[in-house]
Scaffold this motif. Structure first.
Motif, PDB file in Angstrom:
ATOM      1  N   ILE A 207      26.601  87.735 -86.628  1.00 51.43           N
ATOM      2  CA  ILE A 207      27.032  87.663 -88.022  1.00 51.43           C
ATOM      3  C   ILE A 207      28.507  87.997 -88.149  1.00 51.43           C
ATOM      4  O   ILE A 207      29.269  87.333 -88.865  1.00 51.43           O
ATOM      5  CB  ILE A 207      26.177  88.617 -88.894  1.00 51.43           C
ATOM      6  CG1 ILE A 207      24.716  88.193 -88.871  1.00 51.43           C
ATOM      7  CG2 ILE A 207      26.701  88.647 -90.326  1.00 51.43           C
ATOM      8  CD1 ILE A 207      24.481  86.760 -89.281  1.00 51.43           C
ATOM      9  N   GLU A 208      28.958  89.029 -87.464  1.00 45.05           N
ATOM     10  CA  GLU A 208      30.359  89.443 -87.549  1.00 45.05           C
ATOM     11  C   GLU A 208      31.299  88.413 -86.933  1.00 45.05           C
ATOM     12  O   GLU A 208      32.446  88.283 -87.345  1.00 45.05           O
ATOM     13  CB  GLU A 208      30.536  90.807 -86.874  1.00 45.05           C
ATOM     14  CG  GLU A 208      29.830  91.931 -87.630  1.00 45.05           C
ATOM     15  CD  GLU A 208      29.939  93.274 -86.921  1.00 45.05           C
ATOM     16  OE1 GLU A 208      30.616  93.334 -85.866  1.00 45.05           O
ATOM     17  OE2 GLU A 208      29.342  94.249 -87.407  1.00 45.05           O
ATOM     18  N   GLN A 209      30.807  87.677 -85.936  1.00 45.92           N
ATOM     19  CA  GLN A 209      31.629  86.647 -85.289  1.00 45.92           C
ATOM     20  C   GLN A 209      31.845  85.438 -86.195  1.00 45.92           C
ATOM     21  O   GLN A 209      32.918  84.844 -86.207  1.00 45.92           O
ATOM     22  CB  GLN A 209      30.969  86.199 -83.982  1.00 45.92           C
ATOM     23  CG  GLN A 209      31.739  85.090 -83.262  1.00 45.92           C
ATOM     24  CD  GLN A 209      30.993  84.573 -82.037  1.00 45.92           C
ATOM     25  OE1 GLN A 209      29.979  85.140 -81.631  1.00 45.92           O
ATOM     26  NE2 GLN A 209      31.496  83.509 -81.450  1.00 45.92           N
ATOM     27  N   HIS A 210      30.841  85.089 -86.967  1.00 50.19           N
ATOM     28  CA  HIS A 210      30.890  83.851 -87.753  1.00 50.19           C
ATOM     29  C   HIS A 210      31.161  84.052 -89.244  1.00 50.19           C
ATOM     30  O   HIS A 210      31.166  83.078 -89.994  1.00 50.19           O
ATOM     31  CB  HIS A 210      29.575  83.086 -87.596  1.00 50.19           C
ATOM     32  CG  HIS A 210      29.359  82.517 -86.225  1.00 50.19           C
ATOM     33  ND1 HIS A 210      29.935  81.335 -85.813  1.00 50.19           N
ATOM     34  CD2 HIS A 210      28.662  82.998 -85.170  1.00 50.19           C
ATOM     35  CE1 HIS A 210      29.573  81.094 -84.563  1.00 50.19           C
ATOM     36  NE2 HIS A 210      28.813  82.080 -84.146  1.00 50.19           N
ATOM     37  N   SER A 211      31.356  85.294 -89.665  1.00 50.61           N
ATOM     38  CA  SER A 211      31.549  85.518 -91.103  1.00 50.61           C
ATOM     39  C   SER A 211      32.324  86.796 -91.364  1.00 50.61           C
ATOM     40  O   SER A 211      32.800  87.457 -90.430  1.00 50.61           O
ATOM     41  CB  SER A 211      30.178  85.605 -91.796  1.00 50.61           C
ATOM     42  OG  SER A 211      29.520  86.812 -91.424  1.00 50.61           O
ATOM     43  N   ASP A 212      32.427  87.141 -92.636  1.00 41.51           N
ATOM     44  CA  ASP A 212      33.069  88.393 -93.051  1.00 41.51           C
ATOM     45  C   ASP A 212      32.002  89.425 -93.419  1.00 41.51           C
ATOM     46  O   ASP A 212      32.268  90.353 -94.194  1.00 41.51           O
ATOM     47  CB  ASP A 212      33.975  88.139 -94.269  1.00 41.51           C
ATOM     48  CG  ASP A 212      35.036  87.098 -93.978  1.00 41.51           C
ATOM     49  OD1 ASP A 212      35.568  87.110 -92.857  1.00 41.51           O
ATOM     50  OD2 ASP A 212      35.322  86.268 -94.861  1.00 41.51           O
ATOM     51  N   LEU A 213      30.832  89.267 -92.876  1.00 39.22           N
ATOM     52  CA  LEU A 213      29.714  90.135 -93.213  1.00 39.22           C
ATOM     53  C   LEU A 213      29.409  91.149 -92.111  1.00 39.22           C
ATOM     54  O   LEU A 213      29.806  90.969 -90.963  1.00 39.22           O
ATOM     55  CB  LEU A 213      28.457  89.292 -93.479  1.00 39.22           C
ATOM     56  CG  LEU A 213      28.531  88.291 -94.629  1.00 39.22           C
ATOM     57  CD1 LEU A 213      27.295  87.404 -94.625  1.00 39.22           C
ATOM     58  CD2 LEU A 213      28.673  89.004 -95.958  1.00 39.22           C
ATOM     59  N   LYS A 214      28.686  92.171 -92.502  1.00 36.62           N
ATOM     60  CA  LYS A 214      28.184  93.155 -91.547  1.00 36.62           C
ATOM     61  C   LYS A 214      26.844  93.674 -92.060  1.00 36.62           C
ATOM     62  O   LYS A 214      26.526  93.570 -93.249  1.00 36.62           O
ATOM     63  CB  LYS A 214      29.166  94.311 -91.377  1.00 36.62           C
ATOM     64  CG  LYS A 214      29.394  95.114 -92.651  1.00 36.62           C
ATOM     65  CD  LYS A 214      30.367  96.257 -92.406  1.00 36.62           C
ATOM     66  CE  LYS A 214      30.614  97.045 -93.707  1.00 36.62           C
ATOM     67  NZ  LYS A 214      31.550  98.175 -93.486  1.00 36.62           N
TER      68      LYS A 214
END
Length: 228
Positions: A207-214
Motif C-alpha cells: 500500500i505504501e509503495q503504490h499510494s499515499d496511504l498507510k
C-alpha cells in the motif's frame, strides 16, 4: 496500454516533429545561402564594384533562382573585417516559410490526436469501471474488482489482501475492528489474531509503495487506512 508507454509514444512523436522541422529548416537555409551567394557574386561581377546601389539590388534579385527569395533577400555591408564586403542575408521567417514543414506538421497533429485519444480512453475506462472510492492515490473499480494507482497501473494483491482492502474502501471511516476483519475473512477460525497480524504486515509495504496511504493499528483492537 500502460500510461507510461502512451507518454513515451507522445514524446517520440513530438521529438520526431521537432527534428523533422529543424532538418527541413537547415536544408532550406543551405539552399537559400547557395542561391544568394551565387546571385551576389554575379551581381558584383557585372558591376565590377563592392558598392551596393539600387542597380546592385535589382541585378542581385534578377539572378536569384528561387522565386520566393525575390523581394525578401537583403544585401548588407560587413565592416567587421578589413575593408568592406557585401553579404546576402535572409530572415529566419523567410527561411521557415520556404522550408517544407508539412511532414513535421503531420507528426505534430498525430501527437495531438494521440494525446486526445489517450485522454478520452482513460476517462471512458475510469467512468465505465464505476469506481466506488478514490482515496489516497488509489482507485477501486467495483466492476473490475481492481485497485489502481495514480498511474493507472494495477496494484497486485493476494486474494486475502484484496478482500481486506475492499473492506477498508467500503468503510466510510476506512476503519475496521479486529473482530470485523476476522469474522469476514476467517469465520470458522476461533482465534485469527496471528493470521491477521501477518496479513496486515505483508499488506503495509504494498500500500505504501503504490499510494499515499498507510495502515495504523489502534491498540490492537482496530486498523485504520489513512493518508500519510
Amino acid at each position: 496500454m500502460k500510461q507510461k508507454y502512451a507518454v513515451i509514444v507522445f514524446m517520440v512523436l513530438i521529438a520526431a516533429s521537432g527534428l523533422t522541422s529543424f532538418s527541413s529548416y537547415r536544408a532550406t537555409e543551405r539552399l537559400i545561402e547557395d542561391d544568394m551567394n551565387q546571385a551576389l557574386a554575379l551581381a558584383l561581377d557585372e558591376q565590377q564594384s563592392d558598392v551596393i546601389s539600387a542597380d546592385t539590388i535589382r541585378v542581385f534579385n534578377s539572378h536569384l533562382q528561387l522565386d520566393q527569395l525575390r523581394g525578401h533577400a537583403m544585401l548588407a555591408v560587413d565592416t567587421r573585417q578589413k575593408g568592406f564586403r557585401c553579404e546576402a542575408r535572409c530572415s529566419a521567417a523567410t527561411i521557415f516559410s520556404m522550408s517544407e514543414q508539412r511532414p513535421a506538421l503531420v507528426l505534430w497533429i498525430t501527437a495531438m490526436l494521440w494525446a486526445v485519444f489517450c485522454f478520452y480512453r482513460r476517462k471512458n475506462y475510469t467512468e465505465g469501471s464505476v469506481p466506488i472510492v478514490y482515496f489516497g492515490g488509489i482507485c477501486y473499480s467495483e466492476t473490475d474488482k481492481r485497485f489502481m494507482d495514480k498511474a493507472g497501473q494495477h496494484v497486485k494483491l493476494t486474494p486475502m489482501q484484496q478482500q481486506l482492502m475492499e473492506m477498508f474502501f467500503r468503510s466510510e471511516s476506512h476503519l475496521l475492528t479486529k473482530t470485523e476483519i476476522c469474522d469476514a475473512l476467517w469465520p470458522k477460525k476461533e482465534d485469527a489474531s496471528e493470521t491477521l497480524y501477518t496479513l496486515i504486515r505483508r499488506l503495509k509495504p504494498i500500500i505504501e509503495q503504490h499510494s499515499d496511504l498507510k495502515i495504523e493499528a489502534d491498540r490492537g483492537k482496530a486498523y485504520e487506512l489513512k493518508v500519510r
